[in-house]
Design a protein around this motif. Structure first.
Motif, PDB file in Angstrom:
ATOM      1  N   PRO A 235      -1.769 -15.611   1.382  1.00 53.72           N
ATOM      2  CA  PRO A 235      -2.526 -14.994   0.212  1.00 53.72           C
ATOM      3  C   PRO A 235      -1.753 -14.663  -1.216  1.00 53.72           C
ATOM      4  O   PRO A 235      -2.221 -14.786  -2.181  1.00 53.72           O
ATOM      5  CB  PRO A 235      -3.585 -14.030   0.905  1.00 53.72           C
ATOM      6  N   MET A 236      -0.439 -14.022  -0.788  1.00 52.36           N
ATOM      7  CA  MET A 236       0.283 -13.483  -2.062  1.00 52.36           C
ATOM      8  C   MET A 236       1.003 -14.402  -2.710  1.00 52.36           C
ATOM      9  O   MET A 236       1.672 -14.130  -3.896  1.00 52.36           O
ATOM     10  CB  MET A 236       1.012 -12.288  -1.388  1.00 52.36           C
ATOM     11  N   ALA A 237       1.035 -15.739  -2.272  1.00 52.42           N
ATOM     12  CA  ALA A 237       1.914 -16.754  -2.714  1.00 52.42           C
ATOM     13  C   ALA A 237       1.338 -17.029  -4.301  1.00 52.42           C
ATOM     14  O   ALA A 237       2.317 -17.617  -5.013  1.00 52.42           O
ATOM     15  CB  ALA A 237       2.022 -17.984  -1.967  1.00 52.42           C
ATOM     16  N   SER A 238       0.077 -16.887  -4.795  1.00 55.57           N
ATOM     17  CA  SER A 238      -0.069 -17.252  -6.093  1.00 55.57           C
ATOM     18  C   SER A 238       0.213 -16.131  -7.132  1.00 55.57           C
ATOM     19  O   SER A 238      -0.039 -16.368  -8.209  1.00 55.57           O
ATOM     20  CB  SER A 238      -1.649 -17.587  -6.024  1.00 55.57           C
TER      21      SER A 238
ATOM     22  N   ASP B 158       3.123  -3.206  -2.385  1.00 59.58           N
ATOM     23  CA  ASP B 158       1.987  -4.334  -1.838  1.00 59.58           C
ATOM     24  C   ASP B 158       2.337  -4.720  -0.641  1.00 59.58           C
ATOM     25  O   ASP B 158       1.675  -5.470   0.000  1.00 59.58           O
ATOM     26  CB  ASP B 158       1.891  -5.214  -2.847  1.00 59.58           C
ATOM     27  N   LEU B 159       3.686  -4.390  -0.101  1.00 60.55           N
ATOM     28  CA  LEU B 159       4.162  -4.880   1.077  1.00 60.55           C
ATOM     29  C   LEU B 159       3.826  -4.395   2.560  1.00 60.55           C
ATOM     30  O   LEU B 159       4.479  -4.869   3.467  1.00 60.55           O
ATOM     31  CB  LEU B 159       5.691  -5.126   1.044  1.00 60.55           C
ATOM     32  N   ALA B 160       2.768  -3.258   2.273  1.00 59.21           N
ATOM     33  CA  ALA B 160       2.739  -2.329   3.605  1.00 59.21           C
ATOM     34  C   ALA B 160       2.213  -3.075   4.789  1.00 59.21           C
ATOM     35  O   ALA B 160       2.706  -3.024   5.959  1.00 59.21           O
ATOM     36  CB  ALA B 160       1.896  -1.172   2.972  1.00 59.21           C
TER      37      ALA B 160
ATOM     38  N   HIS C 266      14.191   0.965  -0.721  1.00 60.62           N
ATOM     39  CA  HIS C 266      13.124   0.775  -1.662  1.00 60.62           C
ATOM     40  C   HIS C 266      11.644   0.903  -0.870  1.00 60.62           C
ATOM     41  O   HIS C 266      10.597   1.253  -1.642  1.00 60.62           O
ATOM     42  CB  HIS C 266      13.198  -0.660  -2.191  1.00 60.62           C
ATOM     43  N   LEU C 267      11.293   0.490   0.307  1.00 66.38           N
ATOM     44  CA  LEU C 267      10.267   0.467   0.881  1.00 66.38           C
ATOM     45  C   LEU C 267      10.002   2.018   1.165  1.00 66.38           C
ATOM     46  O   LEU C 267       8.773   2.044   0.855  1.00 66.38           O
ATOM     47  CB  LEU C 267      10.251  -0.358   2.041  1.00 66.38           C
ATOM     48  N   ALA C 268      10.732   2.502   1.649  1.00 69.67           N
ATOM     49  CA  ALA C 268      10.656   4.141   1.682  1.00 69.67           C
ATOM     50  C   ALA C 268      10.262   4.734   0.705  1.00 69.67           C
ATOM     51  O   ALA C 268       9.416   5.601   0.564  1.00 69.67           O
ATOM     52  CB  ALA C 268      11.651   4.909   2.398  1.00 69.67           C
ATOM     53  N   GLU C 269      10.777   4.427  -0.584  1.00 64.78           N
ATOM     54  CA  GLU C 269      10.223   5.094  -1.837  1.00 64.78           C
ATOM     55  C   GLU C 269       8.816   4.515  -2.385  1.00 64.78           C
ATOM     56  O   GLU C 269       8.374   5.588  -3.031  1.00 64.78           O
ATOM     57  CB  GLU C 269      11.407   4.739  -2.966  1.00 64.78           C
TER      58      GLU C 269
END
Length: 294
Positions: free
Chosen positions: A173-176, A184-186, A206-209
């Motif tokens: 879904p996020m490929a477009s 957005d990666l949660a 970076h994810l933790a931030e």
């Protein structure tokens, strides 16, 4: 004395008499006798002994620092004399973090065109191990991060800035999307490098931030394993854009740049802090500078 210093360095690396002897191609009695002779020459005990190797004495730790310097200087001298007589030839040993392996191949390919009689041994390992191998004279240079964790006293040449992308199947879904944020990666099933890899620690930061707790479905120290799970299991991974290019040339994968923030970390060549460098290493450093400017 040089051969005995090399025996001592090998023992400090292996922390085992038998393994050290095997590593340098001598018998264990020969190595033990060499260490004893070195102790007699220096007038101090270097190794704590019992039924097995128990470590270095305080004097042994100091001698190890000198041994590395002396052996390194002798190797430099021998290589310089050989280069003056026959030109650049021999072997360069590199340790490279997994995410920089494709860049390493470009650097060594460019170097080999100029110096066809030089051969490379390249191993993939963690950023911490790169520094250990360099200190122990087991490699000539490394490629690793320059700006995220302490390096100690080394010479460095920046090669490129690492930026990150979400690698996923073109049908996902996020490929477009033209870009995504870290937040957005949660909910994605992620496969990531193992925590001993600095790349993983950078990404986790970076994810933790972004308020995301890192809990990958799959962990591996191999990018091939990560990409295989993206291909076959519908997962996603996060890789440096330049590292991922080789997997994107053909096939069903795509890369979506991760922004907000657009994180960047410097990766470069790391060499011993020693002057002069061996002719081979000096030439590699020169080629790295040209590479970084191209």
């Amino acid at each position: 004395m040089i051969d005995k210093l090399e025996m001592f360095i090998a023992l400090a690396q292996a922390r085992h008499f038998g393994k050290a002897a095997e590593a340098i191609g001598v018998t264990q009695p020969t190595l033990s006798a060499g260490i004893r002779q070195l102790e007699d020459q220096l007038g101090v005990m270097l190794v704590l002994r019992g039924s097995r190797f128990q470590g270095l004495t305080p004097e042994g730790k100091r001698v190890l620092e000198w041994a590395r310097q002396i052996v390194g200087d002798v190797r430099t001298m021998k290589q310089e004399i050989r280069a003056a007589r026959t030109g650049l030839s021999g072997k360069l040993r590199l340790a490279v973090i997994p995410t920089a392996l494709t860049i390493a191949s470009r650097l060594t390919t460019a170097f080999a065109r100029l110096h066809p009689n030089v051969h490379f041994t390249i191993v993939s390992t963690t950023s911490v191990q790169v520094l250990h191998l360099l200190e122990d004279l087991q490699i000539d240079a490394g490629i690793s991060y320059l700006d995220n964790e302490p390096l100690g006293r080394v010479a460095t040449v920046p090669l490129y800035a690492e930026r990150y992308a979400l690698i996923l199947h073109k049908d996902a879904p996020m490929a477009s999307r033209t870009q995504v944020g870290w937040a957005d990666l949660a909910d994605l099933p992620l496969c990531l490098l193992t925590p001993d890899m600095q790349n993983r620690r950078i990404i986790a930061g970076h994810l933790a931030e972004a308020g995301i707790e890192v809990a990958p479905t799959v962990e591996s120290n191999s990018m091939i394993v990560l990409v295989s799970h993206v291909l076959n299991a519908g997962m996603a991974t996060i890789l440096p854009i330049r590292s991922a290019e080789i997997f994107l040339e053909r096939g069903p994968l795509c890369a979506v740049p991760i922004t907000a923030p657009d994180a960047s970390h410097s990766v470069g060549l790391i060499a011993p802090y020693r002057e002069p460098h061996t002719p081979l290493l000096a030439a590699l450093l020169q080629e790295a500078r040209r590479f970084s400017e191209s």
